[in-house]
Design a protein around this motif. Structure first.
Motif, PDB file in Angstrom:
ATOM      1  N   VAL A 121       0.754  -1.095   0.328  1.00 36.79           N
ATOM      2  CA  VAL A 121      -0.084   0.134   0.599  1.00 36.79           C
ATOM      3  C   VAL A 121       1.238   1.516   0.173  1.00 36.79           C
ATOM      4  O   VAL A 121       1.870   1.380   1.021  1.00 36.79           O
ATOM      5  N   ASN A 122       0.295   2.251  -1.152  1.00 31.24           N
ATOM      6  CA  ASN A 122       1.549   3.672  -0.959  1.00 31.24           C
ATOM      7  C   ASN A 122       0.361   4.404  -0.477  1.00 31.24           C
ATOM      8  O   ASN A 122      -0.395   4.736  -1.631  1.00 31.24           O
ATOM      9  N   LYS A 123       0.922   5.062   0.159  1.00 28.30           N
ATOM     10  CA  LYS A 123       0.567   6.654   0.354  1.00 28.30           C
ATOM     11  C   LYS A 123       1.007   7.895   0.223  1.00 28.30           C
ATOM     12  O   LYS A 123       1.878   8.331  -0.272  1.00 28.30           O
ATOM     13  N   TRP A 124       0.402   8.335  -1.163  1.00 24.53           N
ATOM     14  CA  TRP A 124       0.732   9.590  -1.669  1.00 24.53           C
ATOM     15  C   TRP A 124       0.346  10.706  -1.835  1.00 24.53           C
ATOM     16  O   TRP A 124      -0.888  10.657  -1.151  1.00 24.53           O
ATOM     17  N   ASP A 125       1.483  12.008  -1.428  1.00 24.62           N
ATOM     18  CA  ASP A 125       0.587  12.984  -0.204  1.00 24.62           C
ATOM     19  C   ASP A 125       1.286  13.452  -1.991  1.00 24.62           C
ATOM     20  O   ASP A 125       2.035  13.863  -2.804  1.00 24.62           O
ATOM     21  N   HIS A 126       0.524  15.190  -1.423  1.00 25.30           N
ATOM     22  CA  HIS A 126       1.013  16.424  -2.387  1.00 25.30           C
ATOM     23  C   HIS A 126       1.264  17.828  -1.649  1.00 25.30           C
ATOM     24  O   HIS A 126       0.596  17.484  -0.366  1.00 25.30           O
ATOM     25  N   TYR A 127       2.466  18.515  -2.020  1.00 30.04           N
ATOM     26  CA  TYR A 127       1.878  19.440  -2.265  1.00 30.04           C
ATOM     27  C   TYR A 127       1.890  20.421  -2.915  1.00 30.04           C
ATOM     28  O   TYR A 127       2.747  20.607  -3.941  1.00 30.04           O
ATOM     29  N   ASN A 128       1.099  21.601  -3.273  1.00 28.52           N
ATOM     30  CA  ASN A 128       0.647  22.471  -3.863  1.00 28.52           C
ATOM     31  C   ASN A 128       2.170  23.772  -4.042  1.00 28.52           C
ATOM     32  O   ASN A 128       2.186  24.068  -3.314  1.00 28.52           O
ATOM     33  N   ILE A 129       2.240  24.106  -5.372  1.00 26.17           N
ATOM     34  CA  ILE A 129       3.431  24.812  -6.154  1.00 26.17           C
ATOM     35  C   ILE A 129       2.993  26.206  -6.717  1.00 26.17           C
ATOM     36  O   ILE A 129       3.770  26.635  -6.901  1.00 26.17           O
ATOM     37  N   GLY A 130       1.112  25.052  -7.138  1.00 30.31           N
ATOM     38  CA  GLY A 130       0.882  26.803  -7.408  1.00 30.31           C
ATOM     39  C   GLY A 130      -0.192  26.367  -8.240  1.00 30.31           C
ATOM     40  O   GLY A 130      -0.972  24.992  -8.010  1.00 30.31           O
ATOM     41  N   THR A 131      -0.855  27.708  -8.392  1.00 29.16           N
ATOM     42  CA  THR A 131      -2.452  27.352  -9.492  1.00 29.16           C
ATOM     43  C   THR A 131      -2.156  26.199 -10.163  1.00 29.16           C
ATOM     44  O   THR A 131      -1.880  26.550 -10.941  1.00 29.16           O
ATOM     45  N   ASP A 132      -3.086  24.931  -9.730  1.00 27.14           N
ATOM     46  CA  ASP A 132      -3.283  23.436 -10.634  1.00 27.14           C
ATOM     47  C   ASP A 132      -1.531  23.071 -10.545  1.00 27.14           C
ATOM     48  O   ASP A 132      -1.900  22.294 -11.921  1.00 27.14           O
ATOM     49  N   HIS A 133      -0.532  22.763 -10.390  1.00 30.11           N
ATOM     50  CA  HIS A 133       0.416  22.648  -9.738  1.00 30.11           C
ATOM     51  C   HIS A 133       0.688  21.647  -8.482  1.00 30.11           C
ATOM     52  O   HIS A 133       0.642  22.679  -7.484  1.00 30.11           O
ATOM     53  N   LEU A 144       2.758  -6.045   3.546  1.00 32.47           N
ATOM     54  CA  LEU A 144       2.359  -7.431   4.233  1.00 32.47           C
ATOM     55  C   LEU A 144       2.681  -8.151   3.611  1.00 32.47           C
ATOM     56  O   LEU A 144       2.227  -8.343   2.514  1.00 32.47           O
ATOM     57  N   THR A 145       3.287  -9.477   3.969  1.00 31.68           N
ATOM     58  CA  THR A 145       4.035 -10.264   3.541  1.00 31.68           C
ATOM     59  C   THR A 145       3.038 -11.941   3.739  1.00 31.68           C
ATOM     60  O   THR A 145       3.144 -12.005   5.167  1.00 31.68           O
ATOM     61  N   TYR A 146       2.894 -12.228   2.988  1.00 28.94           N
ATOM     62  CA  TYR A 146       1.603 -13.630   3.669  1.00 28.94           C
ATOM     63  C   TYR A 146       2.315 -14.637   3.533  1.00 28.94           C
ATOM     64  O   TYR A 146       2.769 -15.123   2.247  1.00 28.94           O
ATOM     65  N   ASP A 147       2.339 -15.591   4.121  1.00 31.11           N
ATOM     66  CA  ASP A 147       2.535 -17.131   4.029  1.00 31.11           C
ATOM     67  C   ASP A 147       1.843 -17.893   3.410  1.00 31.11           C
ATOM     68  O   ASP A 147       2.100 -19.675   3.806  1.00 31.11           O
ATOM     69  N   THR A 181      -4.888  -3.827   6.117  1.00 28.84           N
ATOM     70  CA  THR A 181      -4.625  -3.627   4.629  1.00 28.84           C
ATOM     71  C   THR A 181      -5.193  -3.049   4.274  1.00 28.84           C
ATOM     72  O   THR A 181      -5.104  -2.320   3.719  1.00 28.84           O
ATOM     73  N   ASP A 182      -4.756  -1.616   5.050  1.00 36.19           N
ATOM     74  CA  ASP A 182      -5.487   0.431   4.783  1.00 36.19           C
ATOM     75  C   ASP A 182      -3.883   0.498   4.340  1.00 36.19           C
ATOM     76  O   ASP A 182      -3.931   2.062   4.100  1.00 36.19           O
ATOM     77  N   GLY A 183      -3.000   0.242   4.744  1.00 38.73           N
ATOM     78  CA  GLY A 183      -1.610   1.073   4.838  1.00 38.73           C
ATOM     79  C   GLY A 183      -1.240   1.408   6.116  1.00 38.73           C
ATOM     80  O   GLY A 183      -0.145   1.862   6.024  1.00 38.73           O
ATOM     81  N   SER A 184      -1.834   1.831   6.952  1.00 37.55           N
ATOM     82  CA  SER A 184      -1.536   2.483   8.386  1.00 37.55           C
ATOM     83  C   SER A 184      -0.590   1.340   9.643  1.00 37.55           C
ATOM     84  O   SER A 184      -1.158  -0.446   8.600  1.00 37.55           O
TER      85      SER A 184
END
Length: 190
Positions: A121-133, A144-147, A181-184
């Motif tokens: 599970v990848n948590k993607w964040d963002h930082y606003n660097i300008g209008t629409d950017h 999580l690795t299962y056996d 399983t939600d990545g937390s």
């Protein structure tokens, strides 16, 4: 390498038109010959293709929410992608926005008997660097690795970036954690 293609419908739904679908040419199969006489084939299927519409009337392809890859022995990988529309928090999607279109937030890997053996599970964040950017950045990856049964061994890595230039400032590998399983996750201290 041999590639075959197929037509896949993508829902074209916006406030100006009725729901209809358009066909997009996508990869159906890729066969690779390793020059030693062994070939491997991967088959691809796609779910929930969409466009992202904007208030000024233009649109952009948001891709497919799920791409399923099956290899020649039946191993399956299901990859979930941001589409900039709704946030699927139960599957670990975080704050879905158009800038994240195409980033994978969940990868489920199954063996040929349909047993889950790895979940990322990848948590993607963002930082606003300008209008629409926006600067889109991987903030956390939980694995999580299962056996073959329901218990799993878990690891997590978190990243911090300089929002002005995109350089990674810190990478924290938490080692063994207790993950959902939600990545937390919760650090186990080991």
């Amino acid at each position: 390498m041999f590639v075959t293609y197929k037509e896949q419908p993508i829902l074209d739904k916006n406030i100006y038109t009725r729901n209809n679908s358009q066909l997009m040419t996508v990869v159906d199969e890729i066969t690779i010959d390793n020059v030693f006489g062994t070939t491997g084939t991967k088959h691809y299927s796609y779910q929930d293709g969409k466009y992202q519409y904007y208030s000024d009337g233009h649109r952009t392809l948001a891709g497919f929410n799920i791409v399923i890859t099956t290899d020649e022995v039946g191993n399956v990988t299901k990859t979930f992608y941001h589409q900039g529309n709704n946030t699927d928090t139960s599957n670990g999607e975080y704050n879905d926005i158009p800038a994240k279109i195409g980033q994978s937030y969940r990868v489920e890997e199954y063996d040929g008997s349909n047993n889950l053996y790895r979940l990322t599970v990848n948590k993607w964040d963002h930082y606003n660097i300008g209008t629409d950017h926006d600067f889109v950045k991987l903030a956390r990856q939980t694995v999580l690795t299962y056996d073959g049964d329901s218990d799993h061994a878990d690891t997590a890595t978190e990243y911090i970036y300089d929002n002005t230039n995109g350089s990674m400032l810190t990478k924290t590998e938490w080692g063994k954690v207790t993950a959902s399983t939600d990545g937390s996750f919760t650090d186990t201290g080991s």
